[in-house]
Write an enzyme that holds these catalytic residues in place. Sequence first.
Site, PDB file in Angstrom:
ATOM      1  N   VAL A 101      18.164 -30.902 -21.917  1.00  0.00           N
ATOM      2  CA  VAL A 101      16.713 -30.890 -21.689  1.00  0.00           C
ATOM      3  C   VAL A 101      16.326 -32.004 -20.712  1.00  0.00           C
ATOM      4  O   VAL A 101      15.556 -31.783 -19.770  1.00  0.00           O
ATOM      5  CB  VAL A 101      15.949 -31.046 -23.021  1.00  0.00           C
ATOM      6  CG1 VAL A 101      14.451 -31.188 -22.761  1.00  0.00           C
ATOM      7  CG2 VAL A 101      16.200 -29.853 -23.943  1.00  0.00           C
ATOM      8  N   ARG A 140       5.209 -34.319 -34.568  1.00  0.00           N
ATOM      9  CA  ARG A 140       4.451 -33.081 -34.317  1.00  0.00           C
ATOM     10  C   ARG A 140       3.324 -32.824 -35.299  1.00  0.00           C
ATOM     11  O   ARG A 140       2.283 -32.294 -34.929  1.00  0.00           O
ATOM     12  CB  ARG A 140       5.394 -31.868 -34.304  1.00  0.00           C
ATOM     13  CG  ARG A 140       6.308 -31.834 -33.098  1.00  0.00           C
ATOM     14  CD  ARG A 140       7.266 -30.660 -33.189  1.00  0.00           C
ATOM     15  NE  ARG A 140       8.246 -30.704 -32.108  1.00  0.00           N
ATOM     16  CZ  ARG A 140       9.442 -30.172 -32.166  1.00  0.00           C
ATOM     17  NH1 ARG A 140       9.839 -29.531 -33.257  1.00  0.00           N
ATOM     18  NH2 ARG A 140      10.272 -30.246 -31.139  1.00  0.00           N
ATOM     19  N   CYS A 191      11.101 -25.314 -29.717  1.00  0.00           N
ATOM     20  CA  CYS A 191      11.444 -24.404 -28.607  1.00  0.00           C
ATOM     21  C   CYS A 191      11.113 -22.935 -28.863  1.00  0.00           C
ATOM     22  O   CYS A 191      10.857 -22.190 -27.924  1.00  0.00           O
ATOM     23  CB  CYS A 191      12.924 -24.552 -28.266  1.00  0.00           C
ATOM     24  SG  CYS A 191      13.980 -24.574 -29.712  1.00  0.00           S
ATOM     25  N   SER A 247      22.298 -23.286 -26.724  1.00  0.00           N
ATOM     26  CA  SER A 247      21.796 -24.432 -25.955  1.00  0.00           C
ATOM     27  C   SER A 247      20.680 -25.143 -26.708  1.00  0.00           C
ATOM     28  O   SER A 247      20.355 -26.294 -26.405  1.00  0.00           O
ATOM     29  CB  SER A 247      21.289 -24.002 -24.574  1.00  0.00           C
ATOM     30  OG  SER A 247      20.182 -23.130 -24.710  1.00  0.00           O
ATOM     31  N   GLY A 248      20.098 -24.471 -27.704  1.00  0.00           N
ATOM     32  CA  GLY A 248      19.098 -25.124 -28.552  1.00  0.00           C
ATOM     33  C   GLY A 248      19.695 -26.286 -29.332  1.00  0.00           C
ATOM     34  O   GLY A 248      18.969 -27.155 -29.827  1.00  0.00           O
ATOM     35  N   ARG A 285      20.676 -18.294 -35.402  1.00  0.00           N
ATOM     36  CA  ARG A 285      21.455 -18.754 -34.235  1.00  0.00           C
ATOM     37  C   ARG A 285      22.399 -17.623 -33.816  1.00  0.00           C
ATOM     38  O   ARG A 285      23.081 -17.049 -34.667  1.00  0.00           O
ATOM     39  CB  ARG A 285      22.278 -19.993 -34.624  1.00  0.00           C
ATOM     40  CG  ARG A 285      23.035 -20.604 -33.471  1.00  0.00           C
ATOM     41  CD  ARG A 285      22.154 -21.392 -32.542  1.00  0.00           C
ATOM     42  NE  ARG A 285      21.614 -22.590 -33.175  1.00  0.00           N
ATOM     43  CZ  ARG A 285      20.574 -23.279 -32.709  1.00  0.00           C
ATOM     44  NH1 ARG A 285      19.965 -22.903 -31.600  1.00  0.00           N
ATOM     45  NH2 ARG A 285      20.125 -24.344 -33.339  1.00  0.00           N
ATOM     46  N   HIS A 293      16.081 -18.264 -25.911  1.00  0.00           N
ATOM     47  CA  HIS A 293      15.761 -17.773 -27.254  1.00  0.00           C
ATOM     48  C   HIS A 293      15.016 -16.444 -27.122  1.00  0.00           C
ATOM     49  O   HIS A 293      14.135 -16.299 -26.256  1.00  0.00           O
ATOM     50  CB  HIS A 293      14.849 -18.763 -27.990  1.00  0.00           C
ATOM     51  CG  HIS A 293      15.526 -20.058 -28.360  1.00  0.00           C
ATOM     52  ND1 HIS A 293      16.877 -20.287 -28.199  1.00  0.00           N
ATOM     53  CD2 HIS A 293      15.017 -21.196 -28.915  1.00  0.00           C
ATOM     54  CE1 HIS A 293      17.162 -21.510 -28.631  1.00  0.00           C
ATOM     55  NE2 HIS A 293      16.057 -22.089 -29.075  1.00  0.00           N
ATOM     56  N   ASN A 295      14.706 -21.512 -23.474  1.00  0.00           N
ATOM     57  CA  ASN A 295      14.345 -22.573 -24.428  1.00  0.00           C
ATOM     58  C   ASN A 295      14.414 -23.963 -23.823  1.00  0.00           C
ATOM     59  O   ASN A 295      13.666 -24.867 -24.219  1.00  0.00           O
ATOM     60  CB  ASN A 295      15.240 -22.508 -25.667  1.00  0.00           C
ATOM     61  CG  ASN A 295      16.721 -22.415 -25.345  1.00  0.00           C
ATOM     62  OD1 ASN A 295      17.172 -21.423 -24.784  1.00  0.00           O
ATOM     63  ND2 ASN A 295      17.463 -23.448 -25.668  1.00  0.00           N
TER      64      ASN A 295
HETATM   65  N1  LIG Z   1      17.879 -27.805 -26.409  1.00  0.00           N
HETATM   66  C1  LIG Z   1      16.701 -27.272 -26.651  1.00  0.00           C
HETATM   67  O1  LIG Z   1      16.469 -26.060 -26.436  1.00  0.00           O
HETATM   68  C2  LIG Z   1      15.604 -28.117 -27.184  1.00  0.00           C
HETATM   69  C3  LIG Z   1      14.332 -27.563 -27.244  1.00  0.00           C
HETATM   70  C4  LIG Z   1      13.280 -28.308 -27.777  1.00  0.00           C
HETATM   71  C5  LIG Z   1      13.528 -29.584 -28.212  1.00  0.00           C
HETATM   72  N2  LIG Z   1      14.791 -30.108 -28.156  1.00  0.00           N
HETATM   73  C6  LIG Z   1      14.991 -31.472 -28.619  1.00  0.00           C
HETATM   74  O2  LIG Z   1      15.292 -32.259 -27.487  1.00  0.00           O
HETATM   75  C7  LIG Z   1      16.165 -33.330 -27.865  1.00  0.00           C
HETATM   76  C8  LIG Z   1      17.380 -33.338 -26.919  1.00  0.00           C
HETATM   77  O3  LIG Z   1      17.992 -32.102 -26.966  1.00  0.00           O
HETATM   78  P1  LIG Z   1      19.112 -31.618 -25.956  1.00  0.00           P
HETATM   79  O4  LIG Z   1      19.276 -30.181 -26.243  1.00  0.00           O
HETATM   80  O5  LIG Z   1      18.878 -32.089 -24.572  1.00  0.00           O
HETATM   81  O6  LIG Z   1      20.415 -32.395 -26.552  1.00  0.00           O
HETATM   82  P2  LIG Z   1      21.725 -32.966 -25.820  1.00  0.00           P
HETATM   83  O7  LIG Z   1      22.144 -32.117 -24.695  1.00  0.00           O
HETATM   84  O8  LIG Z   1      22.677 -33.204 -26.920  1.00  0.00           O
HETATM   85  O9  LIG Z   1      21.220 -34.384 -25.239  1.00  0.00           O
HETATM   86  C9  LIG Z   1      20.866 -35.428 -26.077  1.00  0.00           C
HETATM   87  C10 LIG Z   1      20.385 -36.589 -25.262  1.00  0.00           C
HETATM   88  O10 LIG Z   1      19.938 -37.631 -26.131  1.00  0.00           O
HETATM   89  C11 LIG Z   1      20.668 -38.828 -25.820  1.00  0.00           C
HETATM   90  N3  LIG Z   1      20.898 -39.611 -27.035  1.00  0.00           N
HETATM   91  C12 LIG Z   1      21.525 -39.208 -28.165  1.00  0.00           C
HETATM   92  N4  LIG Z   1      21.577 -40.239 -29.047  1.00  0.00           N
HETATM   93  C13 LIG Z   1      20.966 -41.286 -28.452  1.00  0.00           C
HETATM   94  C14 LIG Z   1      20.700 -42.620 -28.834  1.00  0.00           C
HETATM   95  N5  LIG Z   1      21.055 -43.089 -30.044  1.00  0.00           N
HETATM   96  N6  LIG Z   1      20.046 -43.438 -27.972  1.00  0.00           N
HETATM   97  C15 LIG Z   1      19.676 -42.981 -26.755  1.00  0.00           C
HETATM   98  N7  LIG Z   1      19.901 -41.725 -26.328  1.00  0.00           N
HETATM   99  C16 LIG Z   1      20.537 -40.889 -27.169  1.00  0.00           C
HETATM  100  C17 LIG Z   1      21.969 -38.329 -25.233  1.00  0.00           C
HETATM  101  O11 LIG Z   1      22.526 -39.387 -24.494  1.00  0.00           O
HETATM  102  P3  LIG Z   1      24.114 -39.593 -24.321  1.00  0.00           P
HETATM  103  O12 LIG Z   1      24.558 -38.605 -23.286  1.00  0.00           O
HETATM  104  O13 LIG Z   1      24.193 -40.994 -23.845  1.00  0.00           O
HETATM  105  O14 LIG Z   1      24.739 -39.372 -25.664  1.00  0.00           O
HETATM  106  C18 LIG Z   1      21.451 -37.196 -24.368  1.00  0.00           C
HETATM  107  O15 LIG Z   1      20.854 -37.704 -23.204  1.00  0.00           O
HETATM  108  C19 LIG Z   1      16.486 -33.099 -29.337  1.00  0.00           C
HETATM  109  O16 LIG Z   1      15.595 -33.857 -30.116  1.00  0.00           O
HETATM  110  C20 LIG Z   1      16.190 -31.632 -29.535  1.00  0.00           C
HETATM  111  O17 LIG Z   1      15.837 -31.318 -30.867  1.00  0.00           O
HETATM  112  C21 LIG Z   1      15.819 -29.413 -27.625  1.00  0.00           C
END
Ligand SMILES: NC(=O)c1ccc[n+]([C@@H]2O[C@H](COP(=O)([O-])OP(=O)(O)OC[C@H]3O[C@@H](n4cnc5c(N)ncnc54)[C@H](OP(=O)(O)O)[C@@H]3O)[C@@H](O)[C@H]2O)c1
Length: 337
Positions: A14, A98, A129, A159-160, A235, A242, A315
């Site tokens: 994201v 939220r 999402c 990817s969610g 899922r 999605h 999403n």
């Molecule tokens: N994916 C979706 O469709 C979606 C939709 C809506 C909301 N979200 C929300 O968006 C957030 C990120 O999702 P994502 O899908 O992008 O996940 P992701 O690909 O796993 O990325 C997670 C990100 O958070 C960072 N992070 C994790 N732990 C951390 C910490 N302790 N301190 C600082 N940074 C940290 C990671 O950094 P590193 O690379 O350094 O580990 C990475 O940049 C989540 O809260 C998720 O619920 C996701």
Amino acid sequence: MLKRIAIIGASGVVGERMFQLLKERNFQHDSLELFASEKEGRFLEYEGEKFPIRPVSTADFSNIDVALFTAGTEPSVQYSQVAADAGCLVIDNTNVFRMRDDVPLIVPRVNLNSLTGIPKSNIIANPNCSTIPFARAIQQLDQQFNLKEAVVSTYQAVSGAGKAGIVELENEAKAKLDDVDYIPEVFEEKIAFNLIPRIDEDLASGATMEEQKMRQETRKILDRPSLPVFTTCVRVPVANCHSEAICLTFENEISLTKVIEVLETVPELTLHLGKGRESYPTPLEVSGSHNMHIGRVRVDKEYPNKLQFWLVADNLLIGAALNAVQIAEGMRSEGWI
Ligand SMILES: NC(=O)c1ccc[n+]([C@@H]2O[C@H](COP(=O)([O-])OP(=O)(O)OC[C@H]3O[C@@H](n4cnc5c(N)ncnc54)[C@H](OP(=O)(O)O)[C@@H]3O)[C@@H](O)[C@H]2O)c1
């Protein structure tokens, strides 16, 4: 005008998209700082310019005007309030804020007009999402025909669950085809050639947290606090996008023609109204689209106050990064940031 922007979680799926969107949509800024966990030596690149990703523990939020948080629950709990208290506007993509009364839950194409400026809390929440496209799809139908009840089943891409979810699907599918055993690490059950009808934790009600989020957030966004919303979140082994099978019940009879007239007024929505293969969108074709896609729109003659349709939305974009960026754009166009 406030111009110092930051993305927290910039190395995630994201966060990367937030970065791209801010650049591609030419969101004016003096500085754009990127943060993630403690891993060093990473950067994002746009048109040859490299932007380093630094540990969030080094961020000075008193020198940041707008921070997009998308690093997961724990970092949001640890840093979002700190940032807001330092005077930074936080747009938070996690579940942490939220439902807080002093935090607006915003889908710009639906309820930006519920804002009158930067909220006192300095925090705006980005919805879940699946909730974002759902709310966008049903708001105008509700206003025109008075929605009585909504039933939605989701088909949520891996990817969610972030980058790791995509990698798990790919590795697991390859292992299965190679006849090698694979032990899932991201999902609680094998996802390749399978599906998992449970996302997030179980609640005492029998619903999962993901299902409860969709109900509660939809009510808050639409300002319909007692709207009956029934959700089943699943899922599926799809990399991105999605999908949702939606059934809406209205107070009175509706007609397909009038429904389509209303849907045609919904911004950034592509309708698939043809026959056969032209009647529906799929996740593969919708991935990367900035529009929501709706097809299989039907009113059953036996139940003329019910509407069913199929919705697909990216999403990572519509359900996360694009919505957050559109919040910032909306605030800017009002002159608030
Ligand atoms: N994916 C979706 O469709 C979606 C939709 C809506 C909301 N979200 C929300 O968006 C957030 C990120 O999702 P994502 O899908 O992008 O996940 P992701 O690909 O796993 O990325 C997670 C990100 O958070 C960072 N992070 C994790 N732990 C951390 C910490 N302790 N301190 C600082 N940074 C940290 C990671 O950094 P590193 O690379 O350094 O580990 C990475 O940049 C989540 O809260 C998720 O619920 C996701």
